[in-house]
Design an enzyme around this catalytic site. Sequence first.
Site, PDB file in Angstrom:
ATOM      1  N   GLU A   1       0.879  -1.188   0.000  1.00 36.02           N
ATOM      2  CA  GLU A   1       0.000   0.000   0.000  1.00 36.02           C
ATOM      3  C   GLU A   1       0.906   1.224   0.000  1.00 36.02           C
ATOM      4  O   GLU A   1       1.738   1.371   0.894  1.00 36.02           O
ATOM      5  CB  GLU A   1      -0.930  -0.037   1.209  1.00 36.02           C
ATOM      6  CG  GLU A   1      -1.893  -1.224   1.184  1.00 36.02           C
ATOM      7  CD  GLU A   1      -2.620  -1.373  -0.136  1.00 36.02           C
ATOM      8  OE1 GLU A   1      -3.002  -0.346  -0.737  1.00 36.02           O
ATOM      9  OE2 GLU A   1      -2.792  -2.513  -0.599  1.00 36.02           O
TER      10      GLU A   1
ATOM     11  N   CYS B   1      -1.428   9.459   3.851  1.00 32.95           N
ATOM     12  CA  CYS B   1      -1.464   9.033   2.444  1.00 32.95           C
ATOM     13  C   CYS B   1      -2.756   9.525   1.800  1.00 32.95           C
ATOM     14  O   CYS B   1      -2.825   9.722   0.596  1.00 32.95           O
ATOM     15  CB  CYS B   1      -1.353   7.523   2.351  1.00 32.95           C
ATOM     16  SG  CYS B   1      -2.583   6.701   3.337  1.00 32.95           S
TER      17      CYS B   1
HETATM   18  P1  NAP Z   1       8.956   4.557   3.382  1.00 32.01           P
HETATM   19  O1  NAP Z   1      10.127   5.419   3.431  1.00 32.01           O
HETATM   20  O2  NAP Z   1       8.656   3.838   2.120  1.00 32.01           O
HETATM   21  O3  NAP Z   1       9.141   3.502   4.571  1.00 32.01           O
HETATM   22  C1  NAP Z   1       8.151   2.559   4.888  1.00 32.01           C
HETATM   23  C2  NAP Z   1       8.798   1.380   5.592  1.00 32.01           C
HETATM   24  O4  NAP Z   1       9.665   0.723   4.672  1.00 32.01           O
HETATM   25  C3  NAP Z   1       9.662   1.789   6.780  1.00 32.01           C
HETATM   26  O5  NAP Z   1       9.515   0.814   7.787  1.00 32.01           O
HETATM   27  C4  NAP Z   1      11.058   1.732   6.184  1.00 32.01           C
HETATM   28  O6  NAP Z   1      12.049   1.504   7.130  1.00 32.01           O
HETATM   29  C5  NAP Z   1      10.922   0.542   5.280  1.00 32.01           C
HETATM   30  N1  NAP Z   1      11.956   0.425   4.254  1.00 32.01           N
HETATM   31  C6  NAP Z   1      12.707   1.404   3.686  1.00 32.01           C
HETATM   32  N2  NAP Z   1      13.546   0.868   2.767  1.00 32.01           N
HETATM   33  C7  NAP Z   1      13.316  -0.457   2.756  1.00 32.01           C
HETATM   34  C8  NAP Z   1      13.857  -1.556   2.029  1.00 32.01           C
HETATM   35  N3  NAP Z   1      14.815  -1.398   1.125  1.00 32.01           N
HETATM   36  N4  NAP Z   1      13.395  -2.793   2.289  1.00 32.01           N
HETATM   37  C9  NAP Z   1      12.427  -2.991   3.188  1.00 32.01           C
HETATM   38  N5  NAP Z   1      11.871  -1.993   3.925  1.00 32.01           N
HETATM   39  C10 NAP Z   1      12.314  -0.748   3.698  1.00 32.01           C
HETATM   40  O7  NAP Z   1       7.625   5.326   3.776  1.00 32.01           O
HETATM   41  P2  NAP Z   1       7.374   6.243   5.038  1.00 32.01           P
HETATM   42  O8  NAP Z   1       8.112   7.520   4.842  1.00 32.01           O
HETATM   43  O9  NAP Z   1       7.594   5.476   6.278  1.00 32.01           O
HETATM   44  O10 NAP Z   1       5.804   6.506   4.946  1.00 32.01           O
HETATM   45  C11 NAP Z   1       5.235   7.483   4.130  1.00 32.01           C
HETATM   46  C12 NAP Z   1       4.721   6.879   2.853  1.00 32.01           C
HETATM   47  O11 NAP Z   1       3.775   5.862   3.139  1.00 32.01           O
HETATM   48  C13 NAP Z   1       3.970   7.880   1.981  1.00 32.01           C
HETATM   49  O12 NAP Z   1       4.319   7.651   0.644  1.00 32.01           O
HETATM   50  C14 NAP Z   1       2.506   7.524   2.239  1.00 32.01           C
HETATM   51  O13 NAP Z   1       1.641   7.911   1.195  1.00 32.01           O
HETATM   52  C15 NAP Z   1       2.593   6.051   2.379  1.00 32.01           C
HETATM   53  N6  NAP Z   1       1.445   5.501   3.096  1.00 32.01           N
HETATM   54  C16 NAP Z   1       0.529   4.790   2.396  1.00 32.01           C
HETATM   55  C17 NAP Z   1      -0.578   4.285   3.043  1.00 32.01           C
HETATM   56  C18 NAP Z   1      -1.611   3.494   2.301  1.00 32.01           C
HETATM   57  O14 NAP Z   1      -2.438   2.843   2.923  1.00 32.01           O
HETATM   58  N7  NAP Z   1      -1.608   3.516   0.978  1.00 32.01           N
HETATM   59  C19 NAP Z   1      -0.755   4.505   4.401  1.00 32.01           C
HETATM   60  C20 NAP Z   1       0.222   5.240   5.088  1.00 32.01           C
HETATM   61  C21 NAP Z   1       1.325   5.738   4.425  1.00 32.01           C
HETATM   62  P3  NAP Z   1      13.050   2.701   7.574  1.00 32.01           P
HETATM   63  O15 NAP Z   1      12.203   3.650   8.317  1.00 32.01           O
HETATM   64  O16 NAP Z   1      14.040   1.985   8.420  1.00 32.01           O
HETATM   65  O17 NAP Z   1      13.630   3.267   6.304  1.00 32.01           O
END
Ligand code: NAP
Length: 524
Positions: A294, A328
Amino acid sequence: MTTSAVSRPLAAFVNEPVADFSKPENQRAAQAALAKIQAELGREYELWIAGARHKTGDFLDSVNPARPAEIVGRHHKASAALATQAIEDAHAYFPTYSRTPVEKRVEMAARVAAIIRERKFEFDAWLVTEAGKTWPEADADVSEAIDFCDYYARQMQRMANPEPLVQMPGERDEMVYLPLGAGVIIPPWNFPLAIMTGMSVAALVAGNTIVIKPSSETPTIAAKFAEVLLAAGFPARSFNLCTGSGSVVGDLLVEHPKGRFISFTGSRDVGLRINELAAKPRKGQIWIKRVVAEMGGKDAIIVDREADVESAATGVVQSAYGYQGQKCSACSRAIVDEKVYDEFLEKVRQKVAAITMGAPEKSENYMGPVISASAKKTILNYIETGKREGRLIAGGDSGPGDGYFVQPTVIADVDSKARIFQEEIFGPVLAVTKARDFDHALQLANDTEYGLTGAVYTKNPEKIRRAREEFFVGNLYINRKCTGAMVGAHPFGGFNMSGTDSKAGGPDYLLQFLQPKSIGEKVL
Ligand code: NAP
């Protein structure tokens, strides 16, 4: 296994009410909870792997985004060896855990809800302190976590009693739902309790074992959640808490051949990378990994010439600036009919001017900080781009103090080709674009690679009908804001680059964590 039917159905699901912080008793409870957690700030947290605590001495410190000098928690980070142990032990324990009777799993999920409910103000206080949420935003997050547990507990009871199949003469024909195996849960920081709880409890109640890789921005909330899982009775080896950087332990967990599924919520780029890495079978892997991803949004609200413009401006401002635009589902594009464009813009300008910003624990503040220094920098860069791409109406700069504050920003007259119209900023920045008519507005709203939420303000039933058919988003709202999805009422998930549309909080969500097996038995 999941085949055992549940004897006592739980009472009908009801959403957890969000606390009213205008009531003095709730204000007092919130302040008491804040004082309690402040005594714990800076504490060390260990990893939870293969049913035991682990220390590595390599720390990840989480900070209060409103006062970055304040350390919220010091977290031992998993090494590659520990991350490997986590997924291998989750795999080894799966055959045992998956035989836990479904009634017991349902009871444990409901108990997670009960424990979080009992400690609600304390969890609120952690969210205020580690994620920079105001009290109402924090309480909505915690309430949603409770809802996910209660809702999925009930959905699991339903899945354990499936619809009868057509019966072939002389046969007993049935389909049962089995768990998948050991999975990796990767939540974001923006709903640090709700999304992590929802993904984890859905997987566990369905009979899977899990490795949680929490966001590096909000590891303390994850550590508190892990305590709740244990207190609720989930077996010590049914889940692992594998704190560490996504780029170090994330790839390893995603690629490991014993991992059966990955449940991810986060940004588009990380989601696509996970999808790609997980698609390649590794040595010893005997399944196609299932990836639920997501991802981001570039959510639009259409304000039609036949709308209640006052109510539309209120809805847009709430959707754009609640939790600093870091949802999001946040509205980052307002697409406004030229007939009401100036009126709408003026109303938005006035409402934004009235927004208060500052330390989120102070109830007079509507907006707190953004999550991190790097988020602030990215958002301010986008604002600079936006100033070139449109006309600055409000905000445009960082906020006061050392915290990661960014002013609520409105940029008008933005073209659909502009970066701030197309790219997810994930901060308090609203692009406003003029539409010639409703056709043009729909075309602009759909002119994005994302498709998460959207809203339309109009009193015209024919336009509402058209929006229902033509506005290509996973979650459409009519004459209301585009944030604030409720479990059970607004199953959540987006189209296109917004993700796999798994519809969290909906009746089909548990299917992401189950595989149906069909059995035809000849009656002897
Ligand atoms: P993110 O940077 O993509 O990180 C999400 C998760 O992925 C974190 O736990 C992060 O860990 C981990 N991660 C990063 N690199 C990775 C890799 N190479 N392999 C595996 N895991 C990895 O996103 P965010 O900044 O936390 O959240 C914001 C984003 O989430 C926005 O784009 C928002 O729109 C989206 N979002 C979507 C929804 C939905 O339901 N569609 C809901 C909420 C948020 P680290 O923190 O250690 O990097």
